[in-house]
Scaffold this motif. Structure first.
Motif, PDB file in Angstrom:
ATOM      1  N   GLY A 144       1.784 -10.938   2.675  1.00  0.00           N
ATOM      2  CA  GLY A 144       2.796  -9.899   2.611  1.00  0.00           C
ATOM      3  C   GLY A 144       4.172 -10.436   2.920  1.00  0.00           C
ATOM      4  O   GLY A 144       4.420 -11.645   2.868  1.00  0.00           O
ATOM      5  N   ARG A 179       3.126  -1.198   7.803  1.00  0.00           N
ATOM      6  CA  ARG A 179       2.240  -1.366   6.656  1.00  0.00           C
ATOM      7  C   ARG A 179       1.689  -0.012   6.221  1.00  0.00           C
ATOM      8  O   ARG A 179       1.351   0.817   7.066  1.00  0.00           O
ATOM      9  CB  ARG A 179       1.079  -2.313   6.996  1.00  0.00           C
ATOM     10  CG  ARG A 179       1.521  -3.766   7.159  1.00  0.00           C
ATOM     11  CD  ARG A 179       0.613  -4.526   8.069  1.00  0.00           C
ATOM     12  NE  ARG A 179       0.617  -4.005   9.433  1.00  0.00           N
ATOM     13  CZ  ARG A 179       1.586  -4.284  10.327  1.00  0.00           C
ATOM     14  NH1 ARG A 179       2.619  -5.041   9.990  1.00  0.00           N
ATOM     15  NH2 ARG A 179       1.534  -3.769  11.547  1.00  0.00           N
ATOM     16  N   ASP A 205       5.154  -2.946   3.995  1.00  0.00           N
ATOM     17  CA  ASP A 205       4.256  -3.618   3.051  1.00  0.00           C
ATOM     18  C   ASP A 205       3.187  -2.645   2.574  1.00  0.00           C
ATOM     19  O   ASP A 205       2.592  -1.917   3.382  1.00  0.00           O
ATOM     20  CB  ASP A 205       3.569  -4.827   3.701  1.00  0.00           C
ATOM     21  CG  ASP A 205       4.436  -6.071   3.678  1.00  0.00           C
ATOM     22  OD1 ASP A 205       5.400  -6.107   2.887  1.00  0.00           O
ATOM     23  OD2 ASP A 205       4.168  -6.994   4.473  1.00  0.00           O
ATOM     24  N   GLN A 207      -0.251  -8.667  -4.540  1.00  0.00           N
ATOM     25  CA  GLN A 207      -0.767  -8.937  -3.198  1.00  0.00           C
ATOM     26  C   GLN A 207      -1.631 -10.200  -3.201  1.00  0.00           C
ATOM     27  O   GLN A 207      -1.583 -10.998  -2.256  1.00  0.00           O
ATOM     28  CB  GLN A 207      -1.569  -7.737  -2.712  1.00  0.00           C
ATOM     29  CG  GLN A 207      -2.154  -7.884  -1.309  1.00  0.00           C
ATOM     30  CD  GLN A 207      -2.883  -6.623  -0.878  1.00  0.00           C
ATOM     31  OE1 GLN A 207      -2.271  -5.587  -0.672  1.00  0.00           O
ATOM     32  NE2 GLN A 207      -4.198  -6.718  -0.758  1.00  0.00           N
ATOM     33  N   VAL A 263      -0.511  -2.236   1.323  1.00  0.00           N
ATOM     34  CA  VAL A 263      -1.744  -3.012   1.459  1.00  0.00           C
ATOM     35  C   VAL A 263      -2.847  -2.331   0.663  1.00  0.00           C
ATOM     36  O   VAL A 263      -3.122  -1.134   0.853  1.00  0.00           O
ATOM     37  CB  VAL A 263      -2.165  -3.152   2.940  1.00  0.00           C
ATOM     38  CG1 VAL A 263      -3.430  -4.011   3.052  1.00  0.00           C
ATOM     39  CG2 VAL A 263      -1.032  -3.743   3.777  1.00  0.00           C
ATOM     40  N   HIS A 277      -1.355   1.371   4.043  1.00  0.00           N
ATOM     41  CA  HIS A 277      -2.634   0.982   3.457  1.00  0.00           C
ATOM     42  C   HIS A 277      -3.139   2.081   2.525  1.00  0.00           C
ATOM     43  O   HIS A 277      -3.202   3.251   2.912  1.00  0.00           O
ATOM     44  CB  HIS A 277      -3.690   0.760   4.551  1.00  0.00           C
ATOM     45  CG  HIS A 277      -3.257  -0.176   5.636  1.00  0.00           C
ATOM     46  ND1 HIS A 277      -3.749  -1.468   5.742  1.00  0.00           N
ATOM     47  CD2 HIS A 277      -2.399  -0.016   6.684  1.00  0.00           C
ATOM     48  CE1 HIS A 277      -3.214  -2.045   6.805  1.00  0.00           C
ATOM     49  NE2 HIS A 277      -2.390  -1.198   7.392  1.00  0.00           N
TER      50      HIS A 277
END
Length: 473
Positions: free
Chosen positions: A267, A273, A223, A261, A225, A275
């Motif tokens: 998510g 993840r 994901d 998002q 972020v 970031h």
């Protein structure tokens, strides 16, 4: 015209990465009224430098660049001499005996220094070291510590993206590339769950390129972020986003990801993840018992010009490893005057300078060791043209080699027991790596384009196999 000028101009290029190959290619294609004979040296048995050992193996454009460089070398008008270390196996004075011109294209492979407390802690890594590991560099340790769960990558350029992507991407997705077996095993056992990329300026000032940024989305089970507070735009940022296509593409991509998002704040539930943080400047790597235990950042604010200033606000991130991807830095070249502050050979538009600032006859430089590690690989072509322009201007004063015979340098290397490789040897190694990939494709879970040979001695053995057979007859 002197008698010596009826022979080809003998040229040695030190470094067979993009800068060296482009310089040799440009010389061969130049509209000139004299012949050139070019030898391209490299410290490694395999050619292509940065492309083989400095770019992530899943990089979207790497195959095209390698094919282009391969076509240049495959013409046969440039001789490759690999596994030869300048300053150890051969020295400047000797090169000047055999060649009229020596061009240094040795690149920049060290990490730029990050001057903050804690930078020497265990778990604080230079990005170039990690890149060398996952690219199967023959001179680095085969093991890499991937026990940290939360990792910081400091930098907002393409190398930072490469490092973060390799750390976050499932090993199964990397298996289809040319990564060596030890790298796949290391990535497969990685404990990483969260990778944080930090940039000290805003989304409009990142140094990514759009293709590499979008590549982040290709990773499965990861994901992306983003943080709404980081999306700050001053007058200069808005102007850049309006007028510069690349900036506009970057800002639009990031903004669209943020909107996606907002629509799905939980998510996808991915196991890892990645970031993306902006307006965060590193202040200190926190340590515990000599190991990385966190990273303290200072919040920055745009000042209206696209630059930033500190706000005094601090934030601590509990990471267990830090990767410094703030740029590369050149290494000094034996017997050549070096600019220690800029990390380049002292030069004037590619002409190497002596201690007094005067051009040294017959010595030139090209690529990152000439101008510093800035710009993309494509910029190296224009840089090479500038250097060879001066070689052409200076040609009447360059026929200085005492022993210009093409075999003389090989005879010297043979006398010293240097197991140099050649283009035919590289083709043998290239074919061997491809055949290893074919074998693994037949028995493994995915099709592999090749499996890179890491060990230097093994590379030399494969590269010189035919030469040894010929010598034994």
């Amino acid at each position: 015209m002197s008698e010596t000028m009826h022979r080809p101009l003998r040229i040695a290029i030190i470094g067979a990465g993009p800068a060296g190959v482009y310089t040799a290619d440009s010389l061969q294609k130049a509209d000139i009224d004299f012949e050139v004979s070019i030898d391209l040296f490299d410290r490694y048995p395999a050619p292509f430098g940065l492309i083989r050992y400095g770019v992530a193996p899943d990089h979207p454009r790497i195959k095209g660049i390698i094919k282009a460089l391969h076509r240049v070398m495959d013409r046969g008008d440039i001789r490759f001499i690999g596994n030869v270390e300048y300053g150890t196996d051969i020295h400047l004075e000797e090169l000047q005996t055999f060649y009229d011109v020596v061009v240094f294209a040795t690149g920049a492979i060290k990490d730029a220094r990050l001057n903050i407390p804690g930078v020497e802690a265990e778990g604080s890594f230079g990005a170039s070291d990690f890149v060398s590991w996952y690219d199967g560099h023959p001179d680095v340790d085969r093991h890499w510590d991937l026990s940290a769960r939360e990792v910081a990558v400091i930098g907002n350029g393409n190398v930072a993206l490469d490092v973060a992507r390799v750390l976050a991407k499932p090993a199964s997705q990397m298996l289809a590339t040319e990564i060596p077996d030890n790298v796949y095993a290391g990535l497969k056992s990685s404990q990483v769950t969260d990778v944080h990329i930090f940039g000290r300026r805003g989304p409009a000032q990142v140094k990514f390129t759009p293709l590499e940024l979008r590549e982040l989305k290709s990773a499965e089970d990861v994901d992306i972020v983003l943080y709404e507070d980081d999306f700050e735009f001053d007058e200069a940022s808005e102007k850049a986003a309006e007028e510069v296509n690349q900036v506009r593409n970057m800002v639009n991509t990031l903004t669209n990801w943020l909107l996606e998002q907002d629509e799905n704040p939980e998510g996808t539930g991915a196991s890892r993840r990645l970031h993306l943080h902006f307006l965060e400047a590193p202040e200190e790597i926190l340590t515990e018992n000599g190991k990385v235990a966190g990273l303290r950042m200072e919040r920055m604010a745009l000042d209206g010009t696209g630059n930033v200033k500190g706000t005094g606000e601090k934030k601590m991130y509990p990471v267990q490893a830090v990767y410094r991807a703030i740029g590369y830095f050149g290494s000094a070249v034996p017997d050549i005057h070096f600019d220690e502050e800029r990390g380049i050979i002292r030069n004037a538009e590619g002409r190497v300078l002596d201690a007094e600032g005067n051009p040294v006859r017959g010595l030139y430089t090209s690529g990152w060791i000439k101008r510093g590690p800035v710009g993309l690989i494509g910029h190296t072509k224009g840089d090479a043209l500038e250097t060879i322009g001066h070689i052409i201007e200076d040609v009447d004063h360059l026929y200085t080699a005492q022993i210009p015979d093409e075999d003389a340098i090989l005879e010297l290397l043979d006398q010293r027991g240097v197991e140099y490789s050649d283009w035919q040897g590289w083709q043998e190694l290239d074919n061997h790596e491809i055949s290893l990939g074919d074998q693994e494709s037949q028995t493994g879970p995915v099709e592999r384009e090749r499996v890179k040979v890491v060990d230097r001695d093994e590379q030399v053995r494969i590269s010189r196999a035919k030469a040894r057979q010929t010598a034994q007859r």
